[in-house]
Structure formats: structure tokens, C-alpha cells
Enzyme design. Structure first.
Site, short mmCIF file in Angstrom:
data_model
loop_
_atom_site.label_atom_id
_atom_site.label_comp_id
_atom_site.label_asym_id
_atom_site.label_seq_id
_atom_site.Cartn_x
_atom_site.Cartn_y
_atom_site.Cartn_z
N ARG A 180 0.88 -1.19 0.00
CA ARG A 180 0.00 0.00 0.00
C ARG A 180 0.91 1.23 0.00
NH1 ARG A 180 -5.43 -0.47 1.83
NH2 ARG A 180 -5.82 1.17 0.34
N CYS A 210 -15.68 5.75 4.97
CA CYS A 210 -14.77 4.60 4.99
C CYS A 210 -14.75 3.95 6.38
CB CYS A 210 -13.36 5.01 4.55
SG CYS A 210 -12.33 3.60 4.08
N ASP A 252 -4.84 8.52 6.22
CA ASP A 252 -3.80 7.60 5.77
C ASP A 252 -2.46 8.29 5.79
OD1 ASP A 252 -4.98 4.90 4.83
OD2 ASP A 252 -6.43 6.43 4.29
N ASN A 300 -6.73 10.69 2.53
CA ASN A 300 -7.60 9.66 3.12
C ASN A 300 -8.42 9.04 1.99
OD1 ASN A 300 -8.54 8.34 5.60
ND2 ASN A 300 -10.50 9.35 5.20
N LYS A 301 -9.23 8.06 2.34
CA LYS A 301 -10.01 7.31 1.35
C LYS A 301 -10.68 8.22 0.32
CE LYS A 301 -10.47 3.76 0.87
NZ LYS A 301 -9.71 3.03 -0.17
N LYS A 349 1.44 9.18 11.15
CA LYS A 349 0.91 9.20 9.78
C LYS A 349 1.50 10.35 8.97
CE LYS A 349 -3.19 6.65 10.88
NZ LYS A 349 -4.63 6.63 11.09
C1 RUB Z 1 -8.94 3.26 5.05
C2 RUB Z 1 -9.01 4.71 5.37
C3 RUB Z 1 -9.01 5.09 6.82
C4 RUB Z 1 -7.57 5.37 7.27
C5 RUB Z 1 -7.47 5.52 8.78
O1 RUB Z 1 -8.67 3.02 3.68
O2 RUB Z 1 -9.01 5.56 4.50
O3 RUB Z 1 -9.74 6.26 7.00
O4 RUB Z 1 -6.72 4.31 6.87
O5 RUB Z 1 -7.77 4.31 9.42
P1 RUB Z 1 -8.49 1.49 3.19
P2 RUB Z 1 -7.26 4.07 10.94
O6 RUB Z 1 -9.74 0.77 3.54
O7 RUB Z 1 -8.25 1.61 1.72
O8 RUB Z 1 -7.28 0.93 3.91
O9 RUB Z 1 -7.87 5.15 11.76
O10 RUB Z 1 -7.79 2.69 11.27
O11 RUB Z 1 -5.78 4.15 10.91
#
Ligand code: RUB
Length: 299
Positions: free
Chosen positions: A61, A129, A198, A208-209, A234
Site C-alpha cells: 500500500r 470509509c 492515511d 484519506n479514502k 501518519k
Molecule cells: C482506510 C481509510 C481510513 C484510514 C485511517 O482506507 O481511509 O480512514 O486508513 O484508518 P483502506 P485508521 O480501507 O483503503 O485501507 O484510523 O484505522 O488508521
């Protein structure tokens, strides 16, 4: 790579393991397992086995700095210890893994505490998401006795929003699932938006998504607060020197079945989009709730 590390790489690619934190945790697990299963005494061979695994995990990823930051942290420690035998390095990796997991739990607990404080009685919040951190914020607020509702966007094409909606609803939180294109008509009745992160980059922009940037735009135009729950891990440090964060492009098969594909039809399937910093009211971090302009200083 050993079998477990290969399986984790595959599961991350296929989104059986999704969300930045969960991905980062699984990646550290894969690296530790590679370290554990290494046989032999050659320090160079050991290090190269770790590097091969770390590269495969990072490539699974490409838009995930949290994964890269933790892997780099482990590798840096191993490289620094120039005289240690492999047996000691293995112990080092195992204790770094434990430390990282503790660090992740601590920072999540802090973010969840700060985020839950933003939730008030009688309010409705929109999310997009599946973010384990945002789910943690909502469930903590619910545990504190707050009475609120959540609207969750289903998140085409892989429907991670359905996972969010099911988790929240089964926890007892009144939750409504909507199709992504209904976000505009629902957001005006919401009191704030909470999404995960992300990547956060030097400009304070959020990655983010895909779909997040549009939602942020709607929130901005209705003057609705837009929060992103983001650990400081992040933050992508390379963006300080102008390195762009690649936006992962996923398979067209996720969007359209083979039988529905037609000649001359191209399909674009970006996994993420970029929300400008001025559409982000604040980042909810383990160090508190901070404006996007401050993220670089803190990270
Ligand atoms: C997931 C997504 C989440 C972030 C944060 O995308 O966009 O908002 O990863 O998640 P995908 P967290 O489903 O493509 O991985 O708060 O769990 O880190």
C-alpha cells in the site's frame, strides 16, 4: 520471505487487512516474524531478509507512511547495532515490536479521548470509509453516555463504510448507512464530520479514502467542522523536502465486473484523495487537537 510475511503482504494488498493503523500493526508483525524465522548467523543475510520484507510490505500500500515509519524505525535500530550477533538483533526486533504496539495503543487511547470530547448530545456526525480510530472515538463517546447518531457513507467500490456502520450499530449507536453520492444531502443536517487519515503531509493536507475531499468541500461550504483523527506517525516526513505521496491506483476489477467491461471504456480507481488543509478544521492527534498548519512542527 517466510509464509506468514507473504500472507500478510497479500492480505494488505487485497484489503483483507485495511486501515492505516491495522496495516501498520500487521506490517510490524510480518517483519518481526521474518526476523524470528531467520536461520543462520550472517548479519548481512539477516538484514537483507528484513529489507526485502520491509520493501514488499511498503509496496503493498504505497500511500501509508505509518507503515513505512514503523518499519524504518525497526530497520534503523537493527542497522545501528553494528556488532551485535543475529540472536541479539532478533531479540531487539521482538522488543521493538512490543514497544511499537504499546505506543500505538497509547496514542489511539489519547486520540479517542480527545475526539470523544468533541461529541455532544443530540448531534449527528458523518463519517466515511472505515477508520478504527474514528470508530474508537464514537464508541468511547457512547460509553460516556452521550446520545448521538452517525451517518456512514458506504465507500465505493469496496464498501468499507458498511463495516463502520455495522460495528457502530451493533455497539448500540444509532447509525444510518448512505450511498456516497447522498453525502451532500445529508451533510447539511450534521454537526461535524469525523474521518481517519492515511497520510498527513507537510502542507497540512490530508490524504484519506477517495471521497473524503468532496465531503470536506461540502462541510466547508456549510461551515460544518471537519476533523481527521491522525496519529503523528501518519505524517510523511519526506514531504518536507517536496517528495509527493503516491496515490495508490487499484484494479479496475474492483469497480466493474469483467462481463460489464466494454471496448474503449477506461476505469480509474484511485484509493485515496487529497483534502486541502484549509478544509480541515483540525487534526485529532495524540498530542491534542491541532490546526493543520501545526502538524509539521509537532510531527
Ligand atoms: C482506510 C481509510 C481510513 C484510514 C485511517 O482506507 O481511509 O480512514 O486508513 O484508518 P483502506 P485508521 O480501507 O483503503 O485501507 O484510523 O484505522 O488508521
Amino acid at each position: 520471505m517466510n509464509k506468514k510475511a507473504q500472507r500478510i503482504v497479500r492480505d494488505i494488498k487485497m484489503l483483507r487487512i485495511q486501515g492505516a493503523r491495522t496495516i501498520a500493526k500487521a506490517a510490524v508483525d510480518a517483519l518481526a516474524s521474518e526476523s524470528d524465522s531467520f536461520t543462520g548467523n550472517s548479519r548481512d543475510a539477516y538484514l537483507s531478509a528484513l529489507l526485502v520484507t520491509a520493501d514488499a510490505l511498503a509496496a503493498a500500500r504505497p500511500t501509508e507512511p505509518m507503515l513505512r515509519n514503523y518499519l524504518r524505525y525497526v530497520i534503523n535500530y537493527v542497522q545501528r547495532d553494528k556488532d551485535a550477533p543475529v540472536s541479539e538483533l532478533k531479540q531487539l526486533v521482538s522488543s521493538l515490536q512490543k514497544g511499537i504496539y504499546k505506543d500505538m495503543e497509547r496514542s489511539k487511547a489519547e486520540i479517542v479521548k480527545y475526539g470523544a470530547a468533541l461529541i455532544s448530545n443530540g448531534s449527528t456526525y458523518l463519517t466515511h470509509c472505515h477508520s478504527s480510530t474514528v470508530v474508537g472515538i464514537f464508541t468511547k463517546a457512547y460509553d460516556e453516555g452521550k446520545d448521538f447518531a452517525v451517518i456512514a457513507c458506504e465507500t465505493r467500490p469496496l464498501y468499507q463504510g458498511v463495516k463502520t456502520a455495522r460495528e457502530l450499530a451493533s455497539y448500540g449507536i444509532p447509525t444510518t448507512l448512505i450511498v456516497d453520492s447522498a453525502a451532500y444531502s445529508h451533510i447539511r443536517h450534521c454537526h461535524a464530520v469525523f474521518v481517519g487519515a492515511d497520510a498527513v503531509i507537510a502542507s497540512g493536507n490530508l490524504i484519506n479514502k477517495v471521497g473524503t475531499a468532496g465531503i470536506a468541500h461540502f462541510a466547508h461550504s456549510f461551515e460544518i467542522p471537519f476533523y481527521s483523527a491522525a496519529e503523528l506517525h501518519k505524517f510523511d516526513h519526506l514531504t518536507r523536502w517536496g517528495m509527493p505521496v503516491p496515490i495508490e491506483q487499484r484494479s479496475p476489477d474492483e469497480v466493474l465486473r469483467e462481463s460489464h467491461k466494454t471496448k474503449n471504456l477506461s476505469i480509474a480507481n484511485p484509493a485515496f484523495d487529497v483534502t486541502p488543509a484549509d478544509h480541515v478544521t483540525a487534526y485529532i492527534t495524540e498530542k491534542g487537537i491541532i490546526p493543520p498548519q501545526s502538524i509539521m512542527l509537532l510531527a
